[in-house]
Scaffold this motif. Structure first.
Motif, mmCIF file in Angstrom:
data_model
loop_
_atom_site.group_PDB
_atom_site.id
_atom_site.type_symbol
_atom_site.label_atom_id
_atom_site.label_comp_id
_atom_site.label_asym_id
_atom_site.label_seq_id
_atom_site.Cartn_x
_atom_site.Cartn_y
_atom_site.Cartn_z
ATOM 1 N N THR A 113 32.430 -58.314 -33.425
ATOM 2 C CA THR A 113 33.447 -58.974 -32.608
ATOM 3 C C THR A 113 33.284 -58.497 -31.175
ATOM 4 N N SER A 114 33.182 -57.195 -31.000
ATOM 5 C CA SER A 114 32.935 -56.608 -29.685
ATOM 6 C C SER A 114 31.471 -56.209 -29.519
ATOM 7 N N LEU A 115 30.935 -55.516 -30.518
ATOM 8 C CA LEU A 115 29.549 -55.048 -30.480
ATOM 9 C C LEU A 115 28.732 -55.740 -31.565
ATOM 10 N N SER A 116 27.525 -56.131 -31.224
ATOM 11 C CA SER A 116 26.669 -56.848 -32.166
ATOM 12 C C SER A 116 25.872 -55.878 -33.036
ATOM 13 N N THR A 117 25.979 -56.052 -34.362
ATOM 14 C CA THR A 117 25.194 -55.244 -35.292
ATOM 15 C C THR A 117 23.928 -55.969 -35.737
ATOM 16 N N TYR A 118 23.579 -57.058 -35.074
ATOM 17 C CA TYR A 118 22.470 -57.904 -35.524
ATOM 18 C C TYR A 118 21.183 -57.112 -35.761
ATOM 19 N N ASN A 119 20.812 -56.247 -34.829
ATOM 20 C CA ASN A 119 19.569 -55.482 -34.981
ATOM 21 C C ASN A 119 19.640 -54.555 -36.192
ATOM 22 N N TYR A 120 20.789 -53.917 -36.384
ATOM 23 C CA TYR A 120 20.955 -53.043 -37.560
ATOM 24 C C TYR A 120 20.816 -53.853 -38.847
ATOM 25 N N ASN A 129 24.350 -49.352 -45.618
ATOM 26 C CA ASN A 129 24.307 -47.997 -46.146
ATOM 27 C C ASN A 129 25.049 -47.096 -45.174
ATOM 28 N N PRO A 130 26.049 -46.343 -45.631
ATOM 29 C CA PRO A 130 26.854 -45.558 -44.696
ATOM 30 C C PRO A 130 26.055 -44.525 -43.912
ATOM 31 N N ALA A 131 25.028 -43.947 -44.532
ATOM 32 C CA ALA A 131 24.234 -42.928 -43.839
ATOM 33 C C ALA A 131 23.398 -43.561 -42.723
ATOM 34 N N SER A 132 22.698 -44.658 -43.048
ATOM 35 C CA SER A 132 21.874 -45.303 -42.022
ATOM 36 C C SER A 132 22.745 -45.904 -40.926
ATOM 37 N N ASN A 133 23.904 -46.414 -41.303
ATOM 38 C CA ASN A 133 24.809 -46.986 -40.326
ATOM 39 C C ASN A 133 25.341 -45.919 -39.369
ATOM 40 N N ALA A 134 25.718 -44.774 -39.914
ATOM 41 C CA ALA A 134 26.219 -43.678 -39.084
ATOM 42 C C ALA A 134 25.134 -43.183 -38.131
ATOM 43 N N GLN A 135 23.910 -43.097 -38.628
ATOM 44 C CA GLN A 135 22.793 -42.663 -37.790
ATOM 45 C C GLN A 135 22.532 -43.659 -36.672
ATOM 46 N N TYR A 136 22.608 -44.934 -37.001
ATOM 47 C CA TYR A 136 22.384 -45.973 -36.003
ATOM 48 C C TYR A 136 23.454 -45.893 -34.909
ATOM 49 N N ILE A 137 24.698 -45.793 -35.316
ATOM 50 C CA ILE A 137 25.803 -45.741 -34.355
ATOM 51 C C ILE A 137 25.704 -44.501 -33.470
ATOM 52 N N ALA A 138 25.244 -43.406 -34.035
ATOM 53 C CA ALA A 138 25.159 -42.147 -33.281
ATOM 54 C C ALA A 138 24.002 -42.120 -32.286
ATOM 55 N N GLU A 170 36.999 -42.361 -38.569
ATOM 56 C CA GLU A 170 37.439 -41.539 -37.441
ATOM 57 C C GLU A 170 36.310 -40.673 -36.889
ATOM 58 N N THR A 171 35.381 -40.264 -37.729
ATOM 59 C CA THR A 171 34.267 -39.416 -37.292
ATOM 60 C C THR A 171 33.359 -40.112 -36.276
ATOM 61 N N GLN A 172 33.472 -41.427 -36.149
ATOM 62 C CA GLN A 172 32.619 -42.163 -35.217
ATOM 63 C C GLN A 172 33.344 -42.532 -33.924
ATOM 64 N N ARG A 173 34.451 -41.867 -33.657
ATOM 65 C CA ARG A 173 35.256 -42.190 -32.477
ATOM 66 C C ARG A 173 34.467 -42.028 -31.183
ATOM 67 N N ALA A 174 33.855 -40.876 -30.978
ATOM 68 C CA ALA A 174 33.167 -40.604 -29.713
ATOM 69 C C ALA A 174 32.034 -41.595 -29.473
ATOM 70 N N ALA A 175 31.224 -41.839 -30.491
ATOM 71 C CA ALA A 175 30.097 -42.760 -30.346
ATOM 72 C C ALA A 175 30.582 -44.180 -30.098
ATOM 73 N N THR A 176 31.653 -44.572 -30.780
ATOM 74 C CA THR A 176 32.189 -45.926 -30.610
ATOM 75 C C THR A 176 32.739 -46.124 -29.204
ATOM 76 N N ALA A 177 33.521 -45.165 -28.727
ATOM 77 C CA ALA A 177 34.094 -45.259 -27.383
ATOM 78 C C ALA A 177 32.993 -45.290 -26.326
#
Length: 261
Positions: A113-120, A129-138, A170-177
Motif C-alpha cells: 500500500t505504501s511500500l512495494s514488496t514486488y521484488n521480494y 517466509n518470516p526469516a527471509s522477509n525480516a532479512q529483506y526488510i532489515a 514490533e521488532t521491525q519498527r526502526a527498519a520500517t520507519a
C-alpha cells in the motif's frame, strides 16, 4: 499445494488467482473472499506459470544489473494505482475545504500500500517466509508504491495527520520507519506508526495476543479515533486492511500477488 500460515500471513501460490480477481477492486464494492471450493478437474485450476507471467506483465517487470525486479511506472499496475489515488485526492480535498476545525486523518497500510514488496515476492517465488522477509526488510529499501508517498505528503500539507497501521511485527519498527522516510513518506514516529505487538499488546485491543488481522487493524483505527481524530480515508491492499469500520471511506490498492484473510 498446501498453504502455510506464518505470523498471521496466509499464502499459497494458489491465492495468486484470487488476487487477480479481487486485487483491482476499489472502495465501494463488496469485499471478496478466497474461493475454497475443490476443483473437479485440472481445467478449473489456474496454471501458476501462466499466472506469474501475467503478474509480471501487469507490473511491467524490469530487471536491473543486480538481477532485482522492479515494477514499471508506465505499467498497467501503476496506471490503475494512479487512478485510485486521483479519486482519493479529490475526496480528501473536498473534505479539507468543507470540514475545517476537525482533526482529520488518513490511515495507510505499509506492505503493497505504501511500500512495494514486488521484488521480494519475485525473489521468493511468492512464498512468504518470516526469516527471509525480516532479512529483506532489515537490509533493503523497498520503493514507494507509485504515487502513495506523494499523496500522503499532499494530505499532510492539507491538514491531515498520516498514520500507518501495519501487520509487521514490533521488532521491525526502526527498519520500517527508516524505509518510509527514505522514500518520501511523512514522519512515521512512534505516535504515527502502529505495528503488531504480540508480546505486550496494547490495552486498547481486547483481543490481545490473539487478534486477527481485521481485529488488530480495526481496533487500532478505533484507538486513533479515540484520540480525537476522524479517519477520512483508509488505504490498504487487502480487504482485511479495510474491514471493521472506523473510516469514512476505504480505498483498495491492487495486489494480485497474495491474499491475506
Amino acid at each position: 499445494m498446501a498453504g502455510k500460515t506464518l505470523n498471521g500471513r496466509s499464502r499459497t501460490l494458489a491465492t495468486l488467482a484470487v488476487g487477480v480477481v479481487v486485487g483491482g477492486a476499489v472502495a465501494g464494492g463488496g469485499f471478496a473472499v478466497a474461493d475454497s471450493s475443490v476443483p473437479k478437474t485440472d481445467r478449473q485450476i489456474t496454471n501458476m506459470t501462466d499466472e506469474v507471467s501475467k503478474i509480471k506483465a501487469y507490473y511491467g517487470d524490469t530487471v536491473d544489473a543486480k538481477g532485482e525486479h522492479w515494477a514499471s511506472p508506465d505499467s498497467n499496475y501503476a496506471i490503475q494505482v494512479r487512478g485510485i489515488e486521483n479519486k482519493a485526492q479529490k475526496y480528501l480535498e473536498s473534505k479539507a475545504k468543507h470540514e475545517r476545525g476537525v482533526k482529520k486523518a488518513i490511515v495507510l497500510d505499509v506492505d503493497d500500500t505504501s511500500l512495494s514488496t514486488y521484488n521480494y515476492e519475485l525473489e521468493t517465488t511468492f512464498v512468504y517466509n518470516p526469516a527471509s522477509n525480516a532479512q529483506y526488510i532489515a537490509t533493503k529499501t523497498m520503493p514507494a508504491v507509485f504515487g502513495m508517498n506523494t499523496l500522503a505528503t499532499w494530505a499532510e500539507q492539507h491538514g491531515y495527520t498520516v498514520f500507518y497501521v501495519t501487520g509487521r511485527p514490533e521488532t521491525q519498527r526502526a527498519a520500517t520507519a527508516a524505509n518510509l522516510a527514505a522514500v518520501g513518506f511523512p514522519k512515521a514516529d512512534e505516535a504515527h506508526l502502529f505495528l503488531k505487538n504480540t508480546v505486550t499488546p496494547p490495552s486498547y485491543l481486547p483481543c490481545g495476543k490473539t487478534c486477527t488481522v481485521i481485529q488488530y487493524k480495526s481496533g487500532t483505527r478505533a484507538h486513533i479515533e479515540s484520540l480525537g481524530y476522524r479517519i477520512v480515508a483508509n488505504f490498504g491492499d487487502q480487504y482485511s486492511d479495510l474491514s471493521g469500520g472506523y473510516a469514512e471511506k476505504t480505498y483498495k490498492i491492487p495486489n494480485p500477488m497474495y491474499y491475506l484473510p
